[in-house]
Design a protein around this motif. Structure first.
Motif, PDB file in Angstrom:
ATOM      1  N   ALA A 317       0.834  -1.203   0.000  1.00  0.00           N
ATOM      2  CA  ALA A 317       0.000   0.000   0.000  1.00  0.00           C
ATOM      3  C   ALA A 317       0.871   1.257   0.000  1.00  0.00           C
ATOM      4  O   ALA A 317       0.567   2.243  -0.688  1.00  0.00           O
ATOM      5  N   ILE A 318       1.951   1.211   0.792  1.00  0.00           N
ATOM      6  CA  ILE A 318       2.874   2.358   0.789  1.00  0.00           C
ATOM      7  C   ILE A 318       3.510   2.520  -0.580  1.00  0.00           C
ATOM      8  O   ILE A 318       3.623   3.631  -1.115  1.00  0.00           O
ATOM      9  N   LYS A 320       2.228   1.731  -3.415  1.00  0.00           N
ATOM     10  CA  LYS A 320       1.254   2.268  -4.351  1.00  0.00           C
ATOM     11  C   LYS A 320       1.032   3.759  -4.136  1.00  0.00           C
ATOM     12  O   LYS A 320       0.940   4.532  -5.094  1.00  0.00           O
ATOM     13  N   ARG A 321       0.967   4.166  -2.870  1.00  0.00           N
ATOM     14  CA  ARG A 321       0.788   5.591  -2.600  1.00  0.00           C
ATOM     15  C   ARG A 321       1.957   6.395  -3.155  1.00  0.00           C
ATOM     16  O   ARG A 321       1.772   7.480  -3.709  1.00  0.00           O
ATOM     17  N   ASP A 324       1.659   6.577  -6.929  1.00  0.00           N
ATOM     18  CA  ASP A 324       0.603   7.473  -7.377  1.00  0.00           C
ATOM     19  C   ASP A 324       0.962   8.947  -7.202  1.00  0.00           C
ATOM     20  O   ASP A 324       0.340   9.820  -7.812  1.00  0.00           O
ATOM     21  N   SER A 325       1.969   9.213  -6.351  1.00  0.00           N
ATOM     22  CA  SER A 325       2.336  10.617  -6.079  1.00  0.00           C
ATOM     23  C   SER A 325       3.400  11.096  -7.053  1.00  0.00           C
ATOM     24  O   SER A 325       4.436  11.634  -6.664  1.00  0.00           O
ATOM     25  N   THR A 333       8.706  13.693   0.271  1.00  0.00           N
ATOM     26  CA  THR A 333       8.222  12.561  -0.508  1.00  0.00           C
ATOM     27  C   THR A 333       9.354  11.846  -1.221  1.00  0.00           C
ATOM     28  O   THR A 333       9.406  10.610  -1.259  1.00  0.00           O
ATOM     29  N   MET A 525      -7.378   4.856   0.070  1.00  0.00           N
ATOM     30  CA  MET A 525      -6.420   4.479  -0.956  1.00  0.00           C
ATOM     31  C   MET A 525      -7.164   3.966  -2.179  1.00  0.00           C
ATOM     32  O   MET A 525      -8.078   3.141  -2.058  1.00  0.00           O
TER      33      MET A 525
END
Length: 593
Positions: A317-318, A320-321, A324-325, A333, A525
């Motif tokens: 999940a991390i 993917k985040r 996506d950023s 970031t 998410m």
């Protein structure tokens, strides 16, 4: 044995087990409490008090002499311990501890930490954990410093105990318990455990008050406790006869012979009984059988797999985040992205998941395909890697023939994989248009994992596309319930489906829209999905304003940037948000934990 002391009754193990079950089944107002001593931890490879005494005596002997025999050297004079008797050395535990570590008390704490480090609870503790979790017998009182009881509860159950590892916490002890209680009357290993003579021989007043209340409602079962400390023994002896319901059942190892006179006197005083057992684990096995508990290997394995999967999902999940950023180039970031890149690079590629992380880390489709193929060359029977590669070939490379081959290979490897079955159902419906086969797969996926919210939601979408609104509504509500009020995309999808169904049936859709509004405001998410076929089939059945608003809602579910555009729809602006833990009129309350 003094002539004025009456010997207690002696019961067989089977006789006591029968008594335990009679109380358990016929007297719900009475509970048992377990008093554990060092002997209960021996099977977990934690030395008993006598073994530690022997170790400390050998260390003292080595410092002072080292030449003569230990038994000859270890005298009251050499040790400066009054009345010391080597034959009864275990009874002098606190004095030996003080003598060994009087120069540096911290060394004593470190020594205990070392002997208790990395110890796993033995089988008996698994049974005890089950009893504490599933029955009203929820109290453990122990002179031990170790964490075996709490560890066993964590490993074998989902119950979280109240651990009172210091006398300052004794005030939190209650007789009416919702969760297991572990009372460590000599403190926890990490809270300056009591080993000195004064502490071992004197029970804190706060403990006296708490134990008095506990023993007025709980019948003690003693296991692995030798009664060598003065604190608990003095307290029990000071309690008037008949103040402990049912007396005291003192279990002792048959091979060790009868307990000493002081213990026998105490048991007789409280009208209890001595019970010979083969050992802690053996006795708990017999209790496990009487309570008809199953062995827990499968449950432990399942929990371990669930934990591993949860951990993997969190890392993914991390990833993917971060993926996506793409427009976020802030130093913070970029630093997190670098940390993820470095962490993945350190993986040794010793498991299918290592290859999965490496594949996800690259944005280049050709490179990702190469990594998947290299991973499958090393792990050709990995169901997970095969299934994930199938999804990649389906969603990204659009190589549908290869995707279908991989889906079928994954199901050959594990026909009971609910995840791969559900993903193949989506593929068969959307790409192959074989709706009969797709429905069979959707139903099988839910049979394999009835608690999978995503499969229920995807099946609801399929049924909605088929215009089978009654079953679609049932499935969408099922998905909402299984999601349990969490801010997840599956909840937003379920709310969208329920709103659409209500509108198609000329009913009020505010209940669904209110929950969807809360979810979109909260955020979640986003995962890959397509509402195109659903919207295409619904367009002819909806009024134009409704269709445009629901199409915009579908876009907002998939892309946070589209949420702000919803305010152009007057009906959406009037929707009042509804909390996610407010249950629908025809459903049970949602557990939001």
């Amino acid at each position: 044995m003094s002539e004025n002391i009456q010997e207690p009754e002696q019961w067989s193990t089977q006789g006591f087990l029968a008594q335990f079950m009679r109380i358990h089944e016929q007297m719900p107002d009475r509970s048992f409490a377990f008093i554990l001593g060092a002997g209960a931890s021996r099977a977990s490879r934690i030395p008993a008090g006598g073994e530690l005494v022997q170790k400390w005596l050998e260390e003292l002997h080595q410092r002072a002499d080292g030449q003569s025999a230990l038994a000859d050297w270890a005298t009251a004079y050499n040790l400066q311990i009054e009345d010391f008797d080597y034959a009864r050395k275990a009874e002098f535990y606190p004095q030996i501890y003080e003598r060994r570590f009087r120069r540096d008390p911290d060394e004593g704490y470190a020594d205990l930490e070392t002997v208790m480090a990395d110890k796993e609870p033995s089988f008996g503790y698994s049974v005890l954990a089950n009893i504490l979790d599933q029955t009203r017998h929820k109290v453990v009182i122990t002179t031990n410093f170790d964490n075996l009881v709490a560890d066993a509860l964590s490993i074998y159950t989902r119950s979280y105990p109240l651990v009172c590892g210091h006398e300052s916490l004794a005030g939190f002890v209650r007789t009416r318990l919702r969760r297991p209680l572990i009372a460590k009357i000599h403190r926890d290993l990490l809270l300056a455990p009591i080993n000195d003579s004064d502490g071992v021989n004197h029970l804190a007043e706060s403990w006296k008050k708490a134990l008095t209340a506990l023993f007025s409602h709980h019948t003690p079962i003693v296991l692995g406790y030798g009664g060598n400390d003065g604190s608990l023994m003095d307290f029990l002896q000071a309690m008037p006869p008949e103040t402990i319901p049912g007396g005291i059942f003192w279990c002792y190892r048959k091979d060790d012979g009868l307990p000493n006179e002081r213990i026998r006197s105490l048991v007789s005083q409280h009208r209890g009984a001595l019970v010979p057992v083969l050992g802690f684990d053996e006795f708990m096995l017999q209790l496990n059988d009487k309570l008809k508990f199953q062995f827990l290997a499968d449950a432990v394995r399942q929990r371990a797999n669930e934990r591993a999967e949860h951990y993997q999902n969190q890392v993914e999940a991390i990833q993917k985040r971060l993926d996506d950023s793409t427009t976020d180039t802030s130093p913070e970031t970029l630093a997190v992205k670098q940390a993820m890149q470095d962490s993945v690079a350190r993986q040794q590629l010793n498991s299918w998941w290592d290859w999965e992380l490496k594949a996800r880390q690259t944005q280049n489709p050709e490179e990702r395909e190469r990594i998947y193929r290299d991973g499958l060359a090393q792990f050709p029977d990995s169901v997970e890697l095969t299934g994930n590669f199938a999804v990649f070939m389906d969603d990204v490379r659009k190589n549908y023939d290869e995707a279908e081959r991989l889906y079928r290979k994954a199901l050959e490897l594990d026909p009971n994989s609910a995840k791969n079955t559900g993903n193949f159902a989506i593929f068969i419906a959307a790409i192959r248009k074989d709706y009969n086969e797709a429905e069979r797969l959707y139903r099988k996926a839910l049979e394999l994992d009835p608690k999978n919210a995503n499969n229920a939601g995807n099946f609801a979408c399929f049924k909605l596309i088929q215009n089978q609104l009654i079953e679609a509504e049932t499935l969408a509500k099922q998905a909402w319930q299984l999601n349990a009020g969490h801010a997840e995309q599956v909840g937003a999808e379920a709310a969208l489906y329920l709103g659409l169904i209500a509108r198609l049936q000329q009913r009020d859709d505010q209940a669904a829209l209110g929950r969807l509004k809360t979810l979109l405001q909260t955020g979640f998410m986003h995962v890959s999905w397509s509402f195109d076929t659903l919207l295409a089939t619904a367009q002819s059945r909806l009024a134009e304003p409704d269709y445009r608003m629901y199409a915009a809602l579908a876009s907002a579910i998939l892309d946070t940037d589209q949420v702000g555009d919803l305010d152009q729809y007057p009906r959406w602006r009037e929707v009042a948000p509804i909390a996610l833990n407010v249950y629908w009129e025809d459903q049970q309350p949602v557990d939001s934990d």
